[in-house]
Design a protein around this motif. Sequence first.
Motif, PDB file in Angstrom:
ATOM      1  N   THR A 194      -3.651  21.890  59.288  1.00  0.00           N
ATOM      2  CA  THR A 194      -3.454  20.499  58.252  1.00  0.00           C
ATOM      3  C   THR A 194      -2.918  19.424  59.232  1.00  0.00           C
ATOM      4  N   VAL A 195      -3.415  18.145  59.022  1.00  0.00           N
ATOM      5  CA  VAL A 195      -3.227  17.209  59.777  1.00  0.00           C
ATOM      6  C   VAL A 195      -1.820  16.629  60.003  1.00  0.00           C
ATOM      7  N   LYS A 196      -1.402  15.781  61.034  1.00  0.00           N
ATOM      8  CA  LYS A 196      -0.274  15.274  60.925  1.00  0.00           C
ATOM      9  C   LYS A 196       0.346  14.410  59.747  1.00  0.00           C
ATOM     10  N   GLY A 197       1.462  14.695  59.499  1.00  0.00           N
ATOM     11  CA  GLY A 197       1.794  14.059  58.206  1.00  0.00           C
ATOM     12  C   GLY A 197       1.801  14.577  56.798  1.00  0.00           C
ATOM     13  N   ASP A 198       0.978  15.740  56.803  1.00  0.00           N
ATOM     14  CA  ASP A 198       0.597  16.353  55.666  1.00  0.00           C
ATOM     15  C   ASP A 198       1.097  17.724  55.629  1.00  0.00           C
ATOM     16  N   VAL A 199       1.865  18.228  54.522  1.00  0.00           N
ATOM     17  CA  VAL A 199       2.495  19.472  54.328  1.00  0.00           C
ATOM     18  C   VAL A 199       1.641  20.789  53.434  1.00  0.00           C
ATOM     19  N   ALA A 205      -8.595  10.355  64.214  1.00  0.00           N
ATOM     20  CA  ALA A 205      -7.447  10.228  65.346  1.00  0.00           C
ATOM     21  C   ALA A 205      -7.568  11.416  66.237  1.00  0.00           C
ATOM     22  N   ASN A 206      -7.948  12.574  65.523  1.00  0.00           N
ATOM     23  CA  ASN A 206      -8.195  14.001  66.008  1.00  0.00           C
ATOM     24  C   ASN A 206      -9.229  14.082  66.800  1.00  0.00           C
ATOM     25  N   ILE A 207     -10.452  13.366  66.291  1.00  0.00           N
ATOM     26  CA  ILE A 207     -11.661  13.213  66.951  1.00  0.00           C
ATOM     27  C   ILE A 207     -11.491  12.408  68.112  1.00  0.00           C
TER      28      ILE A 207
END
Length: 221
Positions: A98-103, A161-163
């Motif tokens: 799960t991406v940054k900022g997301d839980v 951002a990840n890509i």
Amino acid sequence: MSHDEILKGLYEQTLVGNAPEVLALTHQGLDEGMGPETLLFDALIPSLEEVGARFERGDFFVPEMLIAGKAMAGALEVLRPLLAQTGAETIGKFVMGTVKGDVHDIGKNLVNIMLEGAGFTVYDLGVNVAPETFVEQVQEHSPDIVGFSAFLTTTMPMFKANINALEKAGIRDDVIVMVGGAPVTQEYADAVGADGYAADASTAVRHAKDLIQRKRAAVPA
Ligand code: B1M
């Protein structure tokens, strides 16, 4: 208790976040021969959808959402081995987070369970995963696919951002990028340059297999 009563109980007890009762009903359903998919798709997931709808209406707040999520997660742990039980051969490697900022992680975990059941080796990086961590883990495991989950409109931009981070590290073309999560659409996936998108866990598995087959077919022997 009839099967309908078990499903109704599961739905209602998940809604109020009664984890012990959700666990007991999950076991009872299985003991009485109900399939894990029935418990999941006919009670647990609809209940969480209702939790989300009540949150949107202002009838539920974060604590209610949290305890309902925990109750669902407990049931998922019991269902996990049953959903993953197919004896399929390993068909590919999948790095997932799960991406940054997301839980949020229930949906991601469900996708992982289905992938494992279909024969994928899954490296689960958890939640709130930074772009650099995705890059490191792709470098370490050389997966066929890296998957990004985002459940908030505010965290969806982390796909791009990840890509970008994969591109900067020079490994974007080595790996298939799949994205998903409740607010994500095919249009958004296309716009950020992902290779694949799926709306739910079973479509994610089917799509992952197709993408791998296409990539392998395109690589000259
Ligand atoms: Co939150 N939350 N939450 N939440 N939460 C949602 C997502 C929300 C839609 C509720 C709503 O308003 N209706 C809303 C997001 C709105 C938006 O941005 N569009 C929301 C919000 C606003 C928030 C907070 C911001 C609330 C606040 O603090 N004010 C906050 C954010 C915290 C953060 O991440 N920084 C927050 C917090 C939480 C809890 C921690 C309390 C808890 C999470 C518990 C956990 O995950 N461990 C929680 C919960 C439980 C929910 C809802 C109610 C349920 C999510 C869920 O598990 N659904 C949710 C409402 C909803 O979804 N209806 C909501 C069941 C799950 C099986 O479905 O997650 O969609 P889903 O996963 C699917 C697909 O998306 C797909 O397959 C999965 C299985 O079929 N999929 C992929 C997922 N990943 C994939 C990857 C793929 C392909 C497919 O390829 C790689």
